[in-house]
Design an enzyme around this catalytic site. Structure first.
Site, short mmCIF file in Angstrom:
data_model
loop_
_atom_site.label_atom_id
_atom_site.label_comp_id
_atom_site.label_asym_id
_atom_site.label_seq_id
_atom_site.Cartn_x
_atom_site.Cartn_y
_atom_site.Cartn_z
N TYR A 53 -21.71 -1.81 -8.95
CA TYR A 53 -20.97 -0.91 -9.85
C TYR A 53 -21.85 0.22 -10.37
O TYR A 53 -21.36 1.33 -10.61
CB TYR A 53 -20.28 -1.70 -10.98
CG TYR A 53 -19.08 -2.44 -10.43
CD1 TYR A 53 -17.91 -1.76 -10.10
CD2 TYR A 53 -19.14 -3.81 -10.16
CE1 TYR A 53 -16.83 -2.42 -9.54
CE2 TYR A 53 -18.05 -4.49 -9.60
CZ TYR A 53 -16.91 -3.78 -9.30
OH TYR A 53 -15.83 -4.43 -8.73
N GLN A 88 -5.04 3.00 -10.21
CA GLN A 88 -5.82 1.81 -9.88
C GLN A 88 -7.29 2.18 -9.78
O GLN A 88 -8.14 1.31 -9.60
CB GLN A 88 -5.36 1.24 -8.53
CG GLN A 88 -3.91 0.82 -8.50
CD GLN A 88 -3.45 0.57 -7.07
OE1 GLN A 88 -3.63 -0.51 -6.52
NE2 GLN A 88 -2.85 1.57 -6.46
N ASP A 91 -12.68 5.49 -11.22
CA ASP A 91 -13.38 6.76 -11.50
C ASP A 91 -12.62 7.52 -12.59
O ASP A 91 -11.51 7.14 -12.98
CB ASP A 91 -13.52 7.61 -10.21
CG ASP A 91 -12.16 8.08 -9.65
OD1 ASP A 91 -11.40 8.72 -10.40
OD2 ASP A 91 -11.85 7.81 -8.47
N HIS A 106 -6.89 -0.95 -13.56
CA HIS A 106 -8.00 -1.76 -13.05
C HIS A 106 -9.32 -1.47 -13.77
O HIS A 106 -10.39 -1.80 -13.26
CB HIS A 106 -8.17 -1.56 -11.54
CG HIS A 106 -7.05 -2.16 -10.72
ND1 HIS A 106 -6.85 -1.89 -9.39
CD2 HIS A 106 -6.08 -3.05 -11.07
CE1 HIS A 106 -5.80 -2.58 -8.94
NE2 HIS A 106 -5.30 -3.27 -9.95
N CYS A 136 -21.91 -8.43 -30.76
CA CYS A 136 -22.24 -9.84 -31.05
C CYS A 136 -23.62 -10.25 -30.56
O CYS A 136 -24.07 -11.36 -30.84
CB CYS A 136 -21.18 -10.77 -30.44
SG CYS A 136 -21.28 -10.92 -28.64
N THR A 173 -2.44 4.97 -1.87
CA THR A 173 -2.68 3.54 -2.06
C THR A 173 -2.08 2.76 -0.89
O THR A 173 -1.01 3.12 -0.39
CB THR A 173 -2.17 3.05 -3.43
OG1 THR A 173 -2.37 1.62 -3.52
CG2 THR A 173 -0.71 3.37 -3.68
N SER A 174 -2.79 1.70 -0.47
CA SER A 174 -2.37 0.96 0.73
C SER A 174 -1.26 -0.05 0.44
O SER A 174 -0.73 -0.65 1.36
CB SER A 174 -3.57 0.25 1.34
OG SER A 174 -4.08 -0.68 0.41
N GLU A 200 -1.23 8.07 5.80
CA GLU A 200 -0.53 7.43 6.93
C GLU A 200 0.43 6.39 6.35
O GLU A 200 0.44 6.16 5.15
CB GLU A 200 -1.56 6.74 7.83
CG GLU A 200 -2.37 5.74 7.04
CD GLU A 200 -3.67 5.30 7.71
OE1 GLU A 200 -4.08 5.92 8.70
OE2 GLU A 200 -4.24 4.32 7.21
P1 OAD Z 1 -7.09 1.24 -0.30
O1 OAD Z 1 -8.45 1.55 0.26
O2 OAD Z 1 -6.55 -0.13 -0.05
O3 OAD Z 1 -6.03 2.28 0.29
C1 OAD Z 1 -6.27 3.66 0.28
C2 OAD Z 1 -5.06 4.36 0.89
O4 OAD Z 1 -5.29 5.76 0.80
C3 OAD Z 1 -4.84 4.05 2.39
O5 OAD Z 1 -3.46 3.74 2.60
C4 OAD Z 1 -5.23 5.35 3.10
O6 OAD Z 1 -4.44 5.62 4.24
C5 OAD Z 1 -4.96 6.38 2.02
N1 OAD Z 1 -5.82 7.58 2.12
C6 OAD Z 1 -7.08 7.70 2.55
N2 OAD Z 1 -7.51 8.96 2.47
C7 OAD Z 1 -6.48 9.69 1.97
C8 OAD Z 1 -6.29 11.08 1.66
N3 OAD Z 1 -7.25 11.97 1.83
N4 OAD Z 1 -5.09 11.44 1.16
C9 OAD Z 1 -4.09 10.55 0.97
N5 OAD Z 1 -4.21 9.24 1.25
C10 OAD Z 1 -5.39 8.81 1.74
O7 OAD Z 1 -7.14 1.59 -1.87
P2 OAD Z 1 -6.15 1.14 -3.04
O8 OAD Z 1 -4.76 1.00 -2.53
O9 OAD Z 1 -6.39 2.03 -4.20
O10 OAD Z 1 -9.02 -3.13 -6.85
O11 OAD Z 1 -6.72 -0.29 -3.38
C11 OAD Z 1 -6.13 -1.03 -4.42
C12 OAD Z 1 -7.16 -1.89 -5.11
O12 OAD Z 1 -7.87 -2.68 -4.14
C13 OAD Z 1 -8.26 -1.13 -5.80
O13 OAD Z 1 -7.90 -0.68 -7.10
C14 OAD Z 1 -9.36 -2.13 -5.87
C15 OAD Z 1 -9.28 -2.66 -4.47
O14 OAD Z 1 -9.81 -3.91 -4.23
C16 OAD Z 1 -9.95 -3.84 -7.48
O15 OAD Z 1 -11.14 -3.69 -7.26
C17 OAD Z 1 -9.38 -4.82 -8.46
#
Ligand code: OAD
Length: 231
Positions: A53, A88, A91, A106, A136, A173-174, A200
């Site tokens: 981190y 989520q 940053d 998150h 504490c 987000t995926s 995608e």
């Molecule tokens: P992911 O890495 O799972 O998904 C990122 C998504 O962004 C994918 O579907 C990519 O296709 C898309 N992507 C990549 N580049 C892009 C761009 N330039 N423009 C638009 N889309 C783009 O990330 P999250 O869905 O955020 O949690 O992941 C969810 C959570 O899983 C995070 O908050 C984190 C992680 O483990 C914790 O750590 C608790």
């Protein structure tokens, strides 16, 4: 006036140079999340977890908000109705683009949390595992990040906003991590228009009424201009 809820994920910060999790070369391809993003991992090896981190905090501080973050800040400023931004991401690029109200479900890299008493304070650039809590005194200092197996922050507030929205948008987000991934279902049940903006197709693309495919720095400013009638 129409209420908009937006959920963002790592894809919105990708073009600022920050790694996503599940794309090729993403963080969870390079590291095992079981070693870094669970309370058990932190109990086993706090030095390793803080190191991970600390590196991400440094990368986020060096990154700049991109056109997608700026467009959402513009939407918050100029939309006559309510805009609720849920991210989520850990940053602070939404805030640095000028977004005023951001729900960090998150957690954040800029925050420190005492695992013993729950106190929160601004994280130093490099957190140390043996640093004492300013409240504490316990040496139980952790990043203020929600790990797997922990409850995301502000779920009541989030569900209230999603249950009342007219437009629900998810960006970059995926759709693989719950409860965030399930919010579109709740929005659909509430009768909202749902739109996915992603590079995608995602796991949940079929759940959205509208899909805008492409890099966030292109699709998000276009979508915001359309909403604000500037296209
Ligand atoms: P992911 O890495 O799972 O998904 C990122 C998504 O962004 C994918 O579907 C990519 O296709 C898309 N992507 C990549 N580049 C892009 C761009 N330039 N423009 C638009 N889309 C783009 O990330 P999250 O869905 O955020 O949690 O992941 C969810 C959570 O899983 C995070 O908050 C984190 C992680 O483990 C914790 O750590 C608790």
């Amino acid at each position: 006036m129409k209420r908009i809820v937006i959920l963002t994920g790592a894809g919105i910060s990708a073009e600022s140079g920050l790694s996503t999790f599940r794309d090729s070369g993403g963080l969870w391809e390079r590291y095992r999340l079981e070693d870094l993003a669970t309370p058990e991992a932190f109990a086993r090896n706090p030095v390793l977890v803080h190191g991970f981190y600390n590196a991400r905090r440094k990368a986020a501080a060096a990154a700049q908000p991109n056109a997608a973050h700026h467009a959402l800040a513009r939407l918050e400023r100029d939309w006559p109705g309510e805009v609720t931004l849920i991210t989520q991401n850990v940053d602070d690029l939404h805030e640095r683009a000028g977004h005023r109200r951001v729900i960090h479900m998150h957690g954040t890299l800029t925050g420190a949390l005492c695992a013993a008493c729950g106190a929160r304070w601004p994280a130093p650039p490099e957190m140390q595992p043996d640093a004492a809590c300013p409240e504490c005194g316990a040496a139980a200092t952790r990043p203020d990040i929600v790990w797997f197996g922990e409850m995301p922050y502000d779920m009541d507030l989030i569900e209230r906003h999603v249950g009342q929205c007219d437009i629900f948008a998810s960006i970059g987000t995926s759709g693989q991590v719950y409860p965030a991934a399930g919010l579109v279902l709740q929005a659909n049940a509430a009768g909202a228009h749902s739109v996915e903006l992603n590079l995608e197709a995602s796991e949940l693309s079929g759940m959205y009424e509208e899909r805008l495919e492409g890099p966030a720095t292109r699709t998000v400013p276009d979508w915001v201009d359309g909403l604000l009638g500037r296209r």
